[in-house]
Design an enzyme around this catalytic site. Structure first.
Site, PDB file in Angstrom:
ATOM      1  N   HIS A 327       9.155  33.787  33.957  1.00  0.00           N
ATOM      2  CA  HIS A 327      10.173  32.697  34.863  1.00  0.00           C
ATOM      3  C   HIS A 327      10.746  31.830  33.729  1.00  0.00           C
ATOM      4  O   HIS A 327      10.040  31.515  32.754  1.00  0.00           O
ATOM      5  CB  HIS A 327       9.412  31.958  35.777  1.00  0.00           C
ATOM      6  CG  HIS A 327      10.347  31.349  36.660  1.00  0.00           C
ATOM      7  ND1 HIS A 327      10.857  29.897  36.563  1.00  0.00           N
ATOM      8  CD2 HIS A 327      11.068  31.628  37.951  1.00  0.00           C
ATOM      9  CE1 HIS A 327      11.714  29.669  37.422  1.00  0.00           C
ATOM     10  NE2 HIS A 327      11.884  30.672  38.162  1.00  0.00           N
ATOM     11  N   ASP A 388       9.186  36.703  43.314  1.00  0.00           N
ATOM     12  CA  ASP A 388       9.414  37.841  43.545  1.00  0.00           C
ATOM     13  C   ASP A 388       8.431  39.201  43.479  1.00  0.00           C
ATOM     14  O   ASP A 388       8.914  39.919  44.009  1.00  0.00           O
ATOM     15  CB  ASP A 388      10.743  38.265  42.480  1.00  0.00           C
ATOM     16  CG  ASP A 388      11.983  37.375  42.834  1.00  0.00           C
ATOM     17  OD1 ASP A 388      12.285  37.056  43.857  1.00  0.00           O
ATOM     18  OD2 ASP A 388      12.404  36.800  41.591  1.00  0.00           O
TER      19      ASP A 388
END
Length: 452
Positions: A327, A388
């Protein structure tokens, strides 16, 4: 000249006219992607709405320290918000939307009134429904953007940017996104696949999450846990600071003074991109592939060996990526992934998919381990699974079609978008956002047409 050849020739020129050497970015001090050298974001604004925390700056200011991730909504830790509503055995997206819009947690009367208001405004007027039924397309995000732009025509004061009107428009959009997305899916599925065309009217008294599942699947197509998990997903995706691509798009367009519908349509276009909102689809496709190629889902050596081959660009899509891992801000952990993982485990038990969940859990742990080993000393940042990694699997267990995965992201994030738009148009020192680009093309003389 042949028209197809002209298109080819123009596309070939792009190879040269779009080339900018990497050294020039350093030469002029340009932060590519608005990222600093340490991969942190360039500070471009201030906000009271959300905060994404994944690292701390070292005391000497020369580096970053990885820390467990935190996501704050109006100063409240999202983990506290989630566990608070779960402890009281109720749903929380409506409360989250209220918090993001207002800056404070509602009391019972305010929450009930706000929830009822959303429920009432979820029903689309006949003309809006007919518009969706007439929109042809293969992507619901595109249909959603066009439907939002059409709402401009139904608004008596679409260009009014007063506080009262911004809040009115904000509540209306939060309420209408579930209906638009559900109707858009059924219309697309009918036109494309010959599926039944279901136009279910939202039920009074249902939460936003339950109404969406009801409009998608009917009254017998879901369980209470499905609703609870979807509500959690909506909470976790509702806001992620002002720097994420779609929210920044909202703020950039809002700073020009444009109308709410144009600004939100632009944000939808941003979220549609596979590097932003479409990431969970990449994860679920990768997971489907791993389920096929890994012969023993409990063999960690086999799993890790294949993940290392993926990183070496030898297998799968040969891009060297493990989707759902890493991320831009979070380092040790993504708090959204941790919270969603808690509920995904319970949902997997209800659906009889414990083996798949255990496999996904192993892939998560071994992917992080493999990535750090593969990069070695060449990377100074820790990585973790992002939200996700589990969201696509959760949507699949609920029984939602993949075509609505990214629209679900928009259905949740609309609360954050409108909160940021309202803030952008109401702080005292606001200016139109207008960064600079340095032109590095050489000066060229004009030539008359006959001399070219």
């Amino acid at each position: 000249m042949n028209k197809d050849y002209l298109i080819y020739k123009l596309s070939e020129t792009v190879k040269e006219t779009s080339r900018i050497e990497n050294d020039l970015f350093k030469c002029f001090g340009v932060k590519r992607g608005l990222r600093n050298e340490d991969h942190s974001g360039v500070l471009v604004g201030l906000t009271n709405i959300g905060d994404v925390v994944g690292y701390e700056r070292l005391a000497d200011g020369k580096g970053l320290k990885a820390i467990p991730g935190k996501l704050l909504y109006r100063g409240i830790d999202v983990a506290d918000l989630v566990h608070g509503v779960q402890d009281e055995e109720r749903l929380g997206y409506e409360e989250t939307a209220f918090l993001l819009l207002s800056g404070y947690l509602p009391d019972r009367e305010e929450l009930d009134t706000f929830t009822n208001l959303l429920n009432e405004q979820m029903v689309l007027r006949h003309a809006a429904k007919m518009n969706i039924l007439q929109l042809y397309g293969n992507d619901i995000m595109n249909i959603l953007a066009r439907s939002v732009l059409v709402l401009y025509a139904f608004d008596e004061n679409p260009d009014d940017t007063s506080r009262d009107n911004l809040v009115r428009q904000s509540v209306d959009l939060i309420a209408k996104f579930p209906s638009i997305i559900a109707y858009a899916y059924h219309t697309m599925n009918h036109n494309k696949n010959g599926g039944s065309l279901h136009i279910r009217i939202p039920k009074p008294g249902f939460s936003l999450a339950e109404n969406f599942i009801y409009m998608m699947k009917g009254s017998k197509g879901y369980t209470p846990l499905d609703v609870k998990v979807l509500d959690l997903c909506l909470i976790l995706h509702a806001e992620h600071g002002g720097g994420n691509n779609s929210t920044f798009t909202t703020r950039v367009t809002s700073s020009s003074g444009t109308d709410t519908y144009s600004s939100i349509a632009a944000a939808i276009g941003s979220l549609k991109g596979p590097l932003h909102g479409g990431a969970n689809l990449q994860v679920i496709d990768m997971f489907a592939h791993l389920r096929e190629v890994i012969s023993d889902w409990t063999d960690e050596a086999e799993i890790k060996a294949y993940l290392m081959r993926m990183l070496r660009k030898e297998v799968y899509d040969k891009k060297g990526l493990i989707y759902g891992i890493g991320h831009a801000v979070y380092t040790i952990s993504d708090p959204r992934a941790l919270l969603l993982k808690e509920m995904a485990r319970s949902l997997a038990q209800e659906k009889g998919r414990e083996k798949e969940f255990a496999f996904l859990e192993s892939v998560e742990r071994l992917a992080v381990e493999s990535f750090m080993e593969f990069k070695g000393n060449s990377v100074n940042k820790k990585v973790c699974a992002n939200v996700d990694f589990y969201s696509g699997f959760v949507y699949d267990m609920i029984g939602l079609p993949r075509e609505v995965y990214t629209p679900l992201f928009a259905m949740s994030r609309i609360a954050g978008w409108v909160a940021h738009r309202t803030e952008e148009l109401n702080f005292d020192s606001r200016r139109i956002i207008r960064p600079a680009y340095k032109n590095v093309a050489p000066a060229t003389e004009y030539k008359a047409l006959e001399q070219r």
